[in-house]
Design an enzyme around this catalytic site. Structure first.
Site, PDB file in Angstrom:
ATOM      1  N   SER A 173     -11.027  -1.436   3.860  1.00 56.39           N
ATOM      2  CA  SER A 173     -10.252  -1.782   5.059  1.00 56.39           C
ATOM      3  C   SER A 173      -9.596  -0.522   5.605  1.00 56.39           C
ATOM      4  O   SER A 173      -8.853   0.142   4.892  1.00 56.39           O
ATOM      5  CB  SER A 173      -9.162  -2.791   4.712  1.00 56.39           C
ATOM      6  OG  SER A 173      -9.746  -3.994   4.319  1.00 56.39           O
ATOM      7  N   ARG A 231       0.828  -1.221   0.000  1.00 55.80           N
ATOM      8  CA  ARG A 231       0.000   0.000   0.000  1.00 55.80           C
ATOM      9  C   ARG A 231       0.859   1.267   0.000  1.00 55.80           C
ATOM     10  O   ARG A 231       0.519   2.273   0.612  1.00 55.80           O
ATOM     11  CB  ARG A 231      -0.963   0.022   1.208  1.00 55.80           C
ATOM     12  CG  ARG A 231      -1.922  -1.128   1.253  1.00 55.80           C
ATOM     13  CD  ARG A 231      -2.917  -1.162   0.095  1.00 55.80           C
ATOM     14  NE  ARG A 231      -3.653  -2.384   0.100  1.00 55.80           N
ATOM     15  CZ  ARG A 231      -3.278  -3.490  -0.575  1.00 55.80           C
ATOM     16  NH1 ARG A 231      -2.197  -3.506  -1.339  1.00 55.80           N
ATOM     17  NH2 ARG A 231      -3.999  -4.584  -0.516  1.00 55.80           N
ATOM     18  N   GLU A 281      -4.734   2.514   6.765  1.00 56.51           N
ATOM     19  CA  GLU A 281      -4.536   2.419   5.306  1.00 56.51           C
ATOM     20  C   GLU A 281      -5.289   3.587   4.663  1.00 56.51           C
ATOM     21  O   GLU A 281      -4.819   4.194   3.697  1.00 56.51           O
ATOM     22  CB  GLU A 281      -5.099   1.084   4.804  1.00 56.51           C
ATOM     23  CG  GLU A 281      -5.108   0.982   3.288  1.00 56.51           C
ATOM     24  CD  GLU A 281      -5.563  -0.385   2.793  1.00 56.51           C
ATOM     25  OE1 GLU A 281      -5.328  -1.400   3.490  1.00 56.51           O
ATOM     26  OE2 GLU A 281      -6.161  -0.439   1.710  1.00 56.51           O
TER      27      GLU A 281
HETATM   28  C1  LIG Z   1     -15.859  -1.329  -0.477  1.00 58.00           C
HETATM   29  C2  LIG Z   1     -14.397  -1.047  -0.677  1.00 58.00           C
HETATM   30  C3  LIG Z   1     -13.532  -2.074  -0.985  1.00 58.00           C
HETATM   31  C4  LIG Z   1     -12.165  -1.815  -1.176  1.00 58.00           C
HETATM   32  N1  LIG Z   1     -11.338  -2.863  -1.474  1.00 58.00           N
HETATM   33  C5  LIG Z   1     -10.021  -2.619  -1.656  1.00 58.00           C
HETATM   34  C6  LIG Z   1      -9.122  -3.699  -1.960  1.00 58.00           C
HETATM   35  O1  LIG Z   1      -9.508  -4.843  -2.114  1.00 58.00           O
HETATM   36  N2  LIG Z   1      -7.804  -3.409  -2.117  1.00 58.00           N
HETATM   37  C7  LIG Z   1      -7.333  -2.136  -1.971  1.00 58.00           C
HETATM   38  O2  LIG Z   1      -6.112  -1.934  -2.127  1.00 58.00           O
HETATM   39  N3  LIG Z   1      -8.149  -1.111  -1.675  1.00 58.00           N
HETATM   40  C8  LIG Z   1      -9.476  -1.316  -1.514  1.00 58.00           C
HETATM   41  N4  LIG Z   1     -10.307  -0.273  -1.217  1.00 58.00           N
HETATM   42  C9  LIG Z   1      -9.748   1.081  -1.022  1.00 58.00           C
HETATM   43  C10 LIG Z   1      -9.702   1.949  -2.283  1.00 58.00           C
HETATM   44  O3  LIG Z   1     -10.700   1.585  -3.224  1.00 58.00           O
HETATM   45  C11 LIG Z   1      -8.333   1.891  -2.946  1.00 58.00           C
HETATM   46  O4  LIG Z   1      -7.316   2.336  -2.064  1.00 58.00           O
HETATM   47  C12 LIG Z   1      -8.278   2.754  -4.219  1.00 58.00           C
HETATM   48  O5  LIG Z   1      -7.092   2.477  -4.901  1.00 58.00           O
HETATM   49  C13 LIG Z   1      -8.338   4.249  -3.932  1.00 58.00           C
HETATM   50  O6  LIG Z   1      -8.528   4.930  -5.160  1.00 58.00           O
HETATM   51  P1  LIG Z   1      -9.357   6.283  -5.217  1.00 58.00           P
HETATM   52  O7  LIG Z   1      -9.345   6.781  -6.591  1.00 58.00           O
HETATM   53  O8  LIG Z   1     -10.683   6.109  -4.589  1.00 58.00           O
HETATM   54  O9  LIG Z   1      -8.440   7.205  -4.308  1.00 58.00           O
HETATM   55  P2  LIG Z   1      -8.904   8.370  -3.349  1.00 58.00           P
HETATM   56  O10 LIG Z   1      -9.624   7.767  -2.177  1.00 58.00           O
HETATM   57  O11 LIG Z   1      -9.586   9.429  -4.107  1.00 58.00           O
HETATM   58  O12 LIG Z   1      -7.497   8.905  -2.851  1.00 58.00           O
HETATM   59  C14 LIG Z   1      -6.629   8.092  -2.075  1.00 58.00           C
HETATM   60  C15 LIG Z   1      -5.274   8.783  -2.028  1.00 58.00           C
HETATM   61  O13 LIG Z   1      -4.729   8.793  -3.352  1.00 58.00           O
HETATM   62  C16 LIG Z   1      -4.409  10.121  -3.760  1.00 58.00           C
HETATM   63  N5  LIG Z   1      -4.702  10.215  -5.188  1.00 58.00           N
HETATM   64  C17 LIG Z   1      -5.835   9.853  -5.828  1.00 58.00           C
HETATM   65  N6  LIG Z   1      -5.710  10.049  -7.154  1.00 58.00           N
HETATM   66  C18 LIG Z   1      -4.477  10.561  -7.352  1.00 58.00           C
HETATM   67  C19 LIG Z   1      -3.747  10.994  -8.502  1.00 58.00           C
HETATM   68  N7  LIG Z   1      -4.262  10.933  -9.717  1.00 58.00           N
HETATM   69  N8  LIG Z   1      -2.483  11.477  -8.326  1.00 58.00           N
HETATM   70  C20 LIG Z   1      -1.947  11.554  -7.092  1.00 58.00           C
HETATM   71  N9  LIG Z   1      -2.579  11.165  -5.974  1.00 58.00           N
HETATM   72  C21 LIG Z   1      -3.833  10.669  -6.099  1.00 58.00           C
HETATM   73  C22 LIG Z   1      -5.297  11.029  -2.920  1.00 58.00           C
HETATM   74  O14 LIG Z   1      -4.707  12.291  -2.756  1.00 58.00           O
HETATM   75  C23 LIG Z   1      -5.371  10.252  -1.604  1.00 58.00           C
HETATM   76  O15 LIG Z   1      -4.272  10.539  -0.777  1.00 58.00           O
HETATM   77  C24 LIG Z   1     -11.673  -0.497  -1.035  1.00 58.00           C
HETATM   78  C25 LIG Z   1     -12.555   0.553  -0.730  1.00 58.00           C
HETATM   79  C26 LIG Z   1     -13.909   0.282  -0.569  1.00 58.00           C
HETATM   80  C27 LIG Z   1     -14.845   1.430  -0.251  1.00 58.00           C
END
Ligand SMILES: Cc1cc2nc3c(=O)[nH]c(=O)nc-3n(C[C@H](O)[C@H](O)[C@H](O)COP(=O)(O)OP(=O)(O)OC[C@H]3O[C@@H](n4cnc5c(N)ncnc54)[C@H](O)[C@@H]3O)c2cc1C
Length: 299
Positions: A222, A172, A292
């Site tokens: 998580s 992560r 996380e």
């Molecule tokens: C129901 C559920 C299930 C999930 N299952 C998993 C799983 O199995 N495995 C897992 O790893 N995660 C899981 N997640 C967590 C999440 O979906 C992941 O971490 C995902 O990769 C986050 O992407 P996001 O676009 O939503 O990021 P955001 O939540 O929008 O941002 C997260 C971080 O990334 C940064 N960020 C976002 N986009 C950019 C960009 N383009 N450039 C620079 N920084 C950026 C943001 O500033 C922030 O610090 C889950 C979440 C939910 C709600």
């Protein structure tokens, strides 16, 4: 810089003032962004970065907001959401996806093209940029296993390419978390596979998710990282914390690693539950639970 000036500078961009981020976060919590912009092109992102730099305006980047707790005081300055930059191009075994593309949609496109190795991400509800930033993973797969390079814009406004080896990927973790660059696009290399098997694997992973995770409630997935030698969910379960609730935020009774918004939770409720879980697990088992989920914004 005033909101009106933003609108004058970017007349065709969707720009909102004092916008509640709870409308965008997966937890459905979080305060207001002073200014929220939805760029559609790399050129627009570049202009926003330069303009924020020149005027000393803090800039925060969001993807699909599925791994965030935005505090109730909201975020000062400019917040950009990249989900309007969502193009995905498949060419041979290569997939290029813009940062705001849905990761789930990207895995669908891989399936349609008969490409394997991306099945692990079929149910991760993030954007491609957020997934690279987090090195998202599931079911023994991780973004770092399929990513070849990313295009980023530095905070100083320079666009550059970083290859996988420069991304310092870990559990992560990616280099972007330390450098604060903004991911614009990612390139993945997959392998030709059997479409039937790819579909079956993706469906199976999604079935497992639905049976183990409380997908019926808003959440951020998580909340805690896996501590070395332990499982966060098991520690939380063994500490008797499932069902623990502050305001509308509750430790899920279905999956101990999730905190769900069961009834109009605030981000403060989330923070209080997180702290109580960390303190209790520390007292009972001497294990530190690190989040996380990314916690951002003002109290
Ligand atoms: C129901 C559920 C299930 C999930 N299952 C998993 C799983 O199995 N495995 C897992 O790893 N995660 C899981 N997640 C967590 C999440 O979906 C992941 O971490 C995902 O990769 C986050 O992407 P996001 O676009 O939503 O990021 P955001 O939540 O929008 O941002 C997260 C971080 O990334 C940064 N960020 C976002 N986009 C950019 C960009 N383009 N450039 C620079 N920084 C950026 C943001 O500033 C922030 O610090 C889950 C979440 C939910 C709600």
């Amino acid at each position: 810089m005033k909101y009106d000036t933003f609108v004058e500078l970017f007349p065709t961009m969707r720009i909102l003032k004092k916008e509640p981020l709870a409308k965008y976060t997966n937890t459905e919590t979080g305060g207001m962004a002073d200014v929220l912009a939805f760029p559609k092109t790399v050129a627009e992102v570049k202009l926003l970065v330069n303009m924020a730099n020149e005027n000393g305006i803090p800039l925060t980047v969001l993807g699909n907001s599925s791994n965030l707790v935005v505090k109730d005081g909201g975020i000062r300055g400019l917040v950009i959401i990249l989900t309007d930059m969502d193009q995905i191009t498949v060419s041979g075994t290569k997939i290029m996806a813009q940062a705001g593309a849905s990761l789930i949609e990207t895995t669908e496109r891989a399936y349609q093209a008969g490409l394997t190795h991306f099945e692990f991400a079929a149910g991760i509800p993030g954007s491609v940029g957020g997934a690279v930033f987090m090195n998202a993973g599931a079911y023994s797969g991780e973004i770092c296993q399929v990513l070849t390079e990313v295009s980023v814009i530095t905070r100083a406004g320079y666009v550059k390419t970083m290859v996988n080896e420069e991304m310092n990927f870990g559990y992560r973790h990616s280099q972007i978390q330390d450098d604060h660059d903004i991911i614009l696009e990612a390139t993945f290399i997959l392998k030709e596979g059997n479409k039937h098997n790819i579909r079956e694997t993706m469906d199976n992973f999604n079935f497992l998710r639905a049976s183990k995770q409380p997908l019926e409630y808003p959440s951020c997935g998580s909340v805690f990282k896996r501590p070395e030698g332990y499982f966060a969910g098991k520690l939380i379960h063994d500490a008797g914390l499932q069902g623990y609730q502050v305001g509308g935020a509750r430790v899920s009774t279905k999956h101990a690693g999730f905190i769900v918004n069961v009834d109009g939770a605030t981000a403060t409720d989330y923070m209080d539950v997180i702290k109580h879980v960390q303190d209790t697990v520390w007292e009972k088992f001497n294990v530190k639970l690190e989040t996380e989920v990314r916690i951002i914004g003002e109290d």
